[in-house]
Design a protein around this motif. Structure first.
Motif, PDB file in Angstrom:
ATOM      1  N   ILE A  69       2.290   9.023   8.999  1.00 57.24           N
ATOM      2  CA  ILE A  69       2.500   7.563   9.002  1.00 57.24           C
ATOM      3  C   ILE A  69       2.585   7.039   7.567  1.00 57.24           C
ATOM      4  CG2 ILE A  69       1.360   7.350  11.259  1.00 57.24           C
ATOM      5  CD1 ILE A  69      -1.041   6.093   9.864  1.00 57.24           C
ATOM      6  N   SER A 111      -0.249   2.023   5.763  1.00 57.18           N
ATOM      7  CA  SER A 111      -0.968   1.894   7.049  1.00 57.18           C
ATOM      8  C   SER A 111      -2.452   1.653   6.789  1.00 57.18           C
ATOM      9  CB  SER A 111      -0.820   3.181   7.870  1.00 57.18           C
ATOM     10  OG  SER A 111       0.538   3.517   8.038  1.00 57.18           O
ATOM     11  N   CYS A 132      -6.287   1.752   8.014  1.00 54.32           N
ATOM     12  CA  CYS A 132      -7.169   2.441   8.965  1.00 54.32           C
ATOM     13  C   CYS A 132      -8.600   1.968   8.776  1.00 54.32           C
ATOM     14  CB  CYS A 132      -7.125   3.955   8.748  1.00 54.32           C
ATOM     15  SG  CYS A 132      -5.470   4.673   8.850  1.00 54.32           S
ATOM     16  N   ASP A 151      -6.102   0.952   3.261  1.00 59.66           N
ATOM     17  CA  ASP A 151      -4.855   1.645   3.596  1.00 59.66           C
ATOM     18  C   ASP A 151      -4.887   3.061   2.999  1.00 59.66           C
ATOM     19  OD1 ASP A 151      -3.851   1.591   0.947  1.00 59.66           O
ATOM     20  OD2 ASP A 151      -2.828  -0.326   1.270  1.00 59.66           O
ATOM     21  N   ASP A 192       5.828   5.860  14.609  1.00 62.54           N
ATOM     22  CA  ASP A 192       5.400   4.495  14.887  1.00 62.54           C
ATOM     23  C   ASP A 192       4.293   4.438  15.940  1.00 62.54           C
ATOM     24  OD1 ASP A 192       5.895   1.759  14.007  1.00 62.54           O
ATOM     25  OD2 ASP A 192       6.262   1.414  16.146  1.00 62.54           O
ATOM     26  N   ARG A 241       1.129   5.229  14.095  1.00 58.64           N
ATOM     27  CA  ARG A 241       0.817   4.113  13.201  1.00 58.64           C
ATOM     28  C   ARG A 241       0.235   2.946  13.991  1.00 58.64           C
ATOM     29  NH1 ARG A 241       2.136  -0.577  11.935  1.00 58.64           N
ATOM     30  NH2 ARG A 241       3.693  -0.628  13.600  1.00 58.64           N
ATOM     31  N   GLY A 282      -3.038   3.227  12.557  1.00 58.78           N
ATOM     32  CA  GLY A 282      -2.720   2.766  11.216  1.00 58.78           C
ATOM     33  C   GLY A 282      -2.335   1.301  11.125  1.00 58.78           C
ATOM     34  N   ALA A 283      -2.718   0.536  12.124  1.00 58.17           N
ATOM     35  CA  ALA A 283      -2.413  -0.900  12.087  1.00 58.17           C
ATOM     36  C   ALA A 283      -3.698  -1.676  12.377  1.00 58.17           C
ATOM     37  CB  ALA A 283      -1.325  -1.234  13.108  1.00 58.17           C
TER      38      ALA A 283
END
Lengths: 305, 305
Positions: A202, A206, A208, A242, A266, A269, A273-274
């Motif tokens: 990713i 991103s 986390c 991030d 995606d 992510r 990761g969002a």
């Protein structure tokens, strides 16, 4: 005091087990269980290999009654998504049976459950609070949320005194461990430290949620000692950063250059990761603490703590 | 089209069964199941008595595969709170096994689940919306919420196409039916119509959510025919009214005087009689409808519809 740890031979379990002898020097029994153990049980503990989904095994295991249970055993999210029957038995049916059996043998026992931030599912940009409505996107997260609800209800009734801790991916898991969708969060530590190139699935930007095993073990031990919980599902504080910021911290610690090719998966992510910021006020008020900063996180992650 | 109805001999089940022959005249099979049946199966249907928690029974029952399942069977909330093992088996383990077996025999089958507003638990005065975070106060509601989560996850994966409908207490259940904490909502219809004095356990100003069996059956049939659901847990529209207003409607219909002594059971009031308004916009957009008004509600409730 009789203590039981499930999933005791896993990454988090081994860390907890190593800390328990110090935390509870006067424990009458410390029983560790897992499907199998790679090595001998630490001094003062008993290792019992078996399947929690096996009713006979569970009955014998819980026979004396435990005052404190750490339930860490689970099939990780990526694997549970591929192997639905396995996930159903290990992540739902077994913990349901375990919780009820613990309560039957020792009503009101403290039951510390390793839940997951996978309960949240799609989040928007607003900070996560105690009011955030969970909507899991993985079967793993759905099972964790179902267990939180069961444990909350058993606590309301007084049959257990349970606390569910919503853990993020704990770093840094050993390279060989698989089945975690969040494996990349651990890989970047090991790969940078080894001076290797890493294909991260990713993008670098991103965001986390981060927690070292050391902080996770402290969180479990703190949950074990809390007064009777008012809210049974607790979001412990985490570091919010991030991937770039974490890489920088690893490079500062190791003196290595990060050689990472950033991907754009995606789905991964979106799930890992969002993550928006976390408002952990309720957990902070209860005395839970995150890693101090990314430098201590990196140090703990790479020291094997 | 093969259709299965569980809990088919219950109050809601009998109403649904009576409507299904008309709604699906070309159904290849219409199978009704319950622990026992008080009378013969309606023409065109097959009644199969048994225990959904019995694996052999479940396997045989689901053998041909069903395209549409209405899962209505459950132990009501008051009884489940007293009989925890019974509730655990009937309200959690049996539906979990049923949903998985339906999916295994006929992937993607429509599974209409009778959930409950008991999932909400303590509500403040704000209107209930799709964003309201459920926090059940009864084991019954906890089990319903756990099932909603399981069904939502199975629908995400495509193994089922499930819709969970959060029903309020349906009126007017027969006097003899017991085990429902919300029994008073039905009793006031019968007692006023019979000209009897009634000791209602909660105050006249308590606000409840109301739905006749006729509206509940329409809700179930509508859910069966919806296109693939985007959200699997649906709060159908209801009437929001206090007990006084409902009594007035019953009196208008029956010409009787209400002779009610109002109680102050705060636990019951908190669970059933402190309902805020409902913003049912999402369900209305999907075509779900409440009873038209309290007069039609009273008429439906007392006509046995």
């Amino acid at each position: 005091m009789r203590i039981l740890v499930t999933g005791a031979d896993g990454f988090l379990g081994r860390g907890l087990t190593a800390a328990l002898a110090t935390a509870y020097p006067a424990a009458r029994r410390l029983v560790l269980t897992d499907r199998a153990f790679a090595g001998p049980a630490p001094s003062g503990s008993e290792a019992v290999a078996g399947d929690l989904g096996d009713q006979d095994f569970l009955r014998d295991l819980l026979e004396p009654g435990f005052d404190l249970v750490f339930h860490l055993a689970s099939v990780p999210g990526g694997l549970a998504e591929r192997e639905q029957d396995l996930g159903h038995h290990v992540n739902l049916l077994a913990p349901v049976a375990l919780a009820r059996a613990v309560a039957a043998n020792r009503p009101g026992a403290r039951f510390v459950f390793a839940s997951s931030i996978a309960v949240y599912g799609d989040l928007d940009e607003r900070p996560v609070t105690a009011e955030t409505r969970p909507a899991p996107l993985l079967t793993y997260g759905a099972h964790k949320l179902m267990m939180e609800i069961l444990l909350s209800d058993m606590t309301r009734r007084g049959t257990l005194s349970a606390i569910s801790l919503r853990f993020p991916g704990i770093v840094a898991r050993p390279i060989g461990e698989s089945g975690h969708g969040s494996a990349f969060m651990s890989q970047i530590f090991h790969r940078i430290a080894a001076g290797e190139t890493y294909d991260c699935p990713i993008p670098a930007a991103s965001t986390c949620w981060w927690m070292s095993r050391k902080a996770a073990v402290s969180t479990l031990l703190h949950a074990a000692r809390l007064a009777d919980p008012i809210q049974t599902a607790v979001q412990p504080p985490v570091l919010h950063a991030d991937l770039n910021e974490v890489c920088d911290a690893i490079c500062r610690l190791t003196g290595k250059q990060a050689r990472i090719r950033w991907g754009d998966d995606d789905n991964l992510r979106r799930i890992f990761g969002a993550m928006p910021p976390l408002d952990a006020t309720p957990a902070l008020a209860l005395g839970f603490r995150a890693d101090a900063n990314l430098d201590t996180l990196a140090k703990a992650a790479l020291s094997g703590d």
